[in-house]
Design a protein around this motif. Structure first.
Motif, PDB file in Angstrom:
ATOM      1  N   SER A 187     -35.318 -45.559  -2.931  1.00 40.46           N
ATOM      2  CA  SER A 187     -33.906 -45.807  -3.162  1.00 40.46           C
ATOM      3  C   SER A 187     -33.564 -47.181  -2.597  1.00 40.46           C
ATOM      4  O   SER A 187     -34.297 -47.728  -1.766  1.00 40.46           O
ATOM      5  N   VAL A 188     -32.455 -47.740  -3.053  1.00 42.38           N
ATOM      6  CA  VAL A 188     -32.030 -49.042  -2.535  1.00 42.38           C
ATOM      7  C   VAL A 188     -31.840 -48.959  -1.029  1.00 42.38           C
ATOM      8  O   VAL A 188     -32.265 -49.860  -0.285  1.00 42.38           O
ATOM      9  N   ARG A 189     -31.221 -47.890  -0.569  1.00 42.67           N
ATOM     10  CA  ARG A 189     -30.980 -47.756   0.878  1.00 42.67           C
ATOM     11  C   ARG A 189     -32.281 -47.690   1.660  1.00 42.67           C
ATOM     12  O   ARG A 189     -32.398 -48.293   2.729  1.00 42.67           O
ATOM     13  N   GLN A 190     -33.268 -46.951   1.135  1.00 44.17           N
ATOM     14  CA  GLN A 190     -34.559 -46.862   1.836  1.00 44.17           C
ATOM     15  C   GLN A 190     -35.215 -48.236   1.950  1.00 44.17           C
ATOM     16  O   GLN A 190     -35.713 -48.607   3.024  1.00 44.17           O
ATOM     17  N   LEU A 191     -35.226 -48.982   0.856  1.00 38.41           N
ATOM     18  CA  LEU A 191     -35.868 -50.295   0.881  1.00 38.41           C
ATOM     19  C   LEU A 191     -35.116 -51.245   1.804  1.00 38.41           C
ATOM     20  O   LEU A 191     -35.738 -51.981   2.590  1.00 38.41           O
ATOM     21  N   GLU A 192     -33.798 -51.235   1.741  1.00 41.93           N
ATOM     22  CA  GLU A 192     -33.019 -52.114   2.617  1.00 41.93           C
ATOM     23  C   GLU A 192     -33.265 -51.778   4.086  1.00 41.93           C
ATOM     24  O   GLU A 192     -33.401 -52.687   4.918  1.00 41.93           O
ATOM     25  N   ARG A 193     -33.329 -50.493   4.408  1.00 43.03           N
ATOM     26  CA  ARG A 193     -33.557 -50.103   5.804  1.00 43.03           C
ATOM     27  C   ARG A 193     -34.943 -50.532   6.277  1.00 43.03           C
ATOM     28  O   ARG A 193     -35.094 -51.081   7.372  1.00 43.03           O
ATOM     29  N   ARG A 194     -35.956 -50.277   5.444  1.00 46.73           N
ATOM     30  CA  ARG A 194     -37.322 -50.669   5.833  1.00 46.73           C
ATOM     31  C   ARG A 194     -37.429 -52.194   5.986  1.00 46.73           C
ATOM     32  O   ARG A 194     -38.083 -52.678   6.906  1.00 46.73           O
ATOM     33  N   PHE A 195     -36.808 -52.907   5.071  1.00 43.10           N
ATOM     34  CA  PHE A 195     -36.887 -54.364   5.124  1.00 43.10           C
ATOM     35  C   PHE A 195     -36.206 -54.900   6.378  1.00 43.10           C
ATOM     36  O   PHE A 195     -36.758 -55.757   7.082  1.00 43.10           O
ATOM     37  N   LYS A 196     -35.029 -54.384   6.679  1.00 42.92           N
ATOM     38  CA  LYS A 196     -34.313 -54.881   7.863  1.00 42.92           C
ATOM     39  C   LYS A 196     -35.050 -54.536   9.143  1.00 42.92           C
ATOM     40  O   LYS A 196     -35.081 -55.328  10.089  1.00 42.92           O
ATOM     41  N   ASP A 197     -35.670 -53.357   9.192  1.00 39.22           N
ATOM     42  CA  ASP A 197     -36.462 -52.985  10.377  1.00 39.22           C
ATOM     43  C   ASP A 197     -37.607 -53.973  10.592  1.00 39.22           C
ATOM     44  O   ASP A 197     -37.937 -54.325  11.730  1.00 39.22           O
ATOM     45  N   ALA A 198     -38.235 -54.424   9.501  1.00 41.43           N
ATOM     46  CA  ALA A 198     -39.385 -55.327   9.615  1.00 41.43           C
ATOM     47  C   ALA A 198     -38.973 -56.771   9.820  1.00 41.43           C
ATOM     48  O   ALA A 198     -39.583 -57.503  10.599  1.00 41.43           O
ATOM     49  N   ALA A 199     -37.928 -57.218   9.098  1.00 42.35           N
ATOM     50  CA  ALA A 199     -37.567 -58.638   9.086  1.00 42.35           C
ATOM     51  C   ALA A 199     -36.449 -58.995  10.049  1.00 42.35           C
ATOM     52  O   ALA A 199     -36.258 -60.167  10.381  1.00 42.35           O
ATOM     53  N   GLY A 200     -35.682 -58.007  10.477  1.00 44.65           N
ATOM     54  CA  GLY A 200     -34.560 -58.292  11.363  1.00 44.65           C
ATOM     55  C   GLY A 200     -33.313 -58.724  10.623  1.00 44.65           C
ATOM     56  O   GLY A 200     -32.265 -58.935  11.237  1.00 44.65           O
ATOM     57  N   VAL A 201     -33.409 -58.894   9.308  1.00 45.03           N
ATOM     58  CA  VAL A 201     -32.267 -59.246   8.481  1.00 45.03           C
ATOM     59  C   VAL A 201     -32.349 -58.427   7.194  1.00 45.03           C
ATOM     60  O   VAL A 201     -33.410 -57.941   6.809  1.00 45.03           O
ATOM     61  N   SER A 202     -31.230 -58.281   6.520  1.00 48.28           N
ATOM     62  CA  SER A 202     -31.197 -57.540   5.264  1.00 48.28           C
ATOM     63  C   SER A 202     -31.842 -58.354   4.141  1.00 48.28           C
ATOM     64  O   SER A 202     -31.984 -59.578   4.261  1.00 48.28           O
ATOM     65  N   PRO A 203     -32.226 -57.694   3.035  1.00 46.64           N
ATOM     66  CA  PRO A 203     -32.751 -58.466   1.899  1.00 46.64           C
ATOM     67  C   PRO A 203     -31.763 -59.516   1.400  1.00 46.64           C
ATOM     68  O   PRO A 203     -32.173 -60.620   1.028  1.00 46.64           O
ATOM     69  N   LYS A 204     -30.469 -59.189   1.398  1.00 46.20           N
ATOM     70  CA  LYS A 204     -29.469 -60.162   0.946  1.00 46.20           C
ATOM     71  C   LYS A 204     -29.448 -61.383   1.859  1.00 46.20           C
ATOM     72  O   LYS A 204     -29.408 -62.535   1.393  1.00 46.20           O
ATOM     73  N   ALA A 205     -29.495 -61.153   3.176  1.00 42.72           N
ATOM     74  CA  ALA A 205     -29.518 -62.274   4.123  1.00 42.72           C
ATOM     75  C   ALA A 205     -30.816 -63.064   3.991  1.00 42.72           C
ATOM     76  O   ALA A 205     -30.829 -64.293   4.122  1.00 42.72           O
ATOM     77  N   MET A 206     -31.921 -62.354   3.707  1.00 46.05           N
ATOM     78  CA  MET A 206     -33.201 -63.036   3.519  1.00 46.05           C
ATOM     79  C   MET A 206     -33.148 -63.954   2.304  1.00 46.05           C
ATOM     80  O   MET A 206     -33.622 -65.098   2.340  1.00 46.05           O
ATOM     81  N   ALA A 207     -32.558 -63.461   1.210  1.00 45.89           N
ATOM     82  CA  ALA A 207     -32.439 -64.280  -0.002  1.00 45.89           C
ATOM     83  C   ALA A 207     -31.640 -65.546   0.279  1.00 45.89           C
ATOM     84  O   ALA A 207     -31.987 -66.638  -0.182  1.00 45.89           O
ATOM     85  N   ARG A 208     -30.575 -65.408   1.050  1.00 46.41           N
ATOM     86  CA  ARG A 208     -29.755 -66.581   1.399  1.00 46.41           C
ATOM     87  C   ARG A 208     -30.566 -67.583   2.213  1.00 46.41           C
ATOM     88  O   ARG A 208     -30.513 -68.796   1.978  1.00 46.41           O
ATOM     89  N   LEU A 209     -31.349 -67.090   3.172  1.00 43.16           N
ATOM     90  CA  LEU A 209     -32.155 -67.979   4.008  1.00 43.16           C
ATOM     91  C   LEU A 209     -33.252 -68.675   3.200  1.00 43.16           C
ATOM     92  O   LEU A 209     -33.571 -69.841   3.446  1.00 43.16           O
TER      93      LEU A 209
END
Length: 272
Positions: A187-209
């Motif tokens: 699910s979108v929520r599952q992927l966003e949670r896993r990504f933020k746990d690993a990267a420290g930022v959300s996928p949206k914030a990662m895309a901006r960076l």
């Protein structure tokens, strides 16, 4: 005295590190009072650095903190200034943010990380000795060997994060999370949670960076580049959007940053 660029270069990482390490770099420079200050902006990557010489980092509070021979440029939300005096030799490895914590085994990669643990400190002693002796390529090879030995085994949860992160990177931040999640069976929520746990930022914030880092690198390579064309190429709605987003991370507009780059080049070309 003229600034002397003793050696400078970057290269792709070892093939087995390509999904986790974006680039490796070597740089050596003799600094004059006019060239000792370096603007450091937030970016999409976590950078492990080894150096010889004398360096300090000034954060938003203006306080200068001496840097040890090995440290990590972690997640930063505001610009800072690196001050390097005399001769410095640097070996660096820029890692994708979602991989860095598990590779370095440092839980908190916020700001400038100087508490890197005994294993990295021991590696740092070997790498710095090689840098002192002019063995830059050998120093980078040792760092890569150390990272290869720490590469984790297969992990379905981490593989999903890696796939999402690489898609964001390769699309310059344009990839959308919902299709990625569906493709990965999450699910979108599952992927966003896993990504933020690993990267420290959300996928949206990662895309901006990622887009910001691409813009920063392009301006550094060519400060005379058309900013309107660059905004379009990187997917900003228009130049005003580009200006707002860049200023939000850098504290200055792309045009002002280009002027900083031009001024730095003039200082390097002038006698000290």
């Amino acid at each position: 005295m003229k600034v002397e660029a003793l050696d400078q270069g970057g290269r792709a990482a070892h093939p087995d590190l390509r999904t986790t390490v974006r680039r490796c770099g070597l740089h050596a420079e003799v600094h004059t009072p006019a060239t000792e200050r370096h603007l450091i902006l937030p970016d999409a990557y976590i950078e492990l650095q080894f150096y010889t010489g004398a360096c300090w980092f000034e954060g938003a509070d203006g306080q200068a903190r001496a840097l040890p021979p090995v440290f990590v440029f972690g997640t930063r939300t505001a610009p800072g200034c690196l001050v390097a005096r005399g001769l410095t030799r640097v070996a660096s490895v820029a890692m994708h943010r979602w991989c860095a914590s598990r590779l370095l085994r440092i839980e908190n990669l916020q700001g400038i990380c100087t508490d890197v643990g005994p294993e990295l400190q021991e590696l740092g002693r070997r790498v710095v000795r090689l840098l002192d002796e002019g063995g830059g390529p050998e120093a980078l090879a040792q760092v890569e060997a150390w990272l290869l030995a720490r590469m984790p085994k297969g992990d379905d949860a981490q593989e999903a994060v890696d796939a999402a992160g690489l898609e964001l990177h390769e699309s310059r931040g344009a990839a959308r999370i919902a299709p990625l999640a569906a493709e990965l069976g999450l699910s979108v929520r599952q992927l966003e949670r896993r990504f933020k746990d690993a990267a420290g930022v959300s996928p949206k914030a990662m895309a901006r960076l990622i887009r910001f880092s691409d813009a920063q690198e392009r301006i550094e390579l060519d400060p005379g580049t058309s900013l309107a064309a660059l905004a379009c190429e990187l997917g900003y709605a228009d130049q005003a959007h580009f200006n707002r987003d860049f200023r939000g991370l850098a504290g200055l507009t792309p045009g002002q940053f280009a002027q900083v780059v031009r001024s730095s080049r003039r200082a390097q070309a002038s006698p000290g």
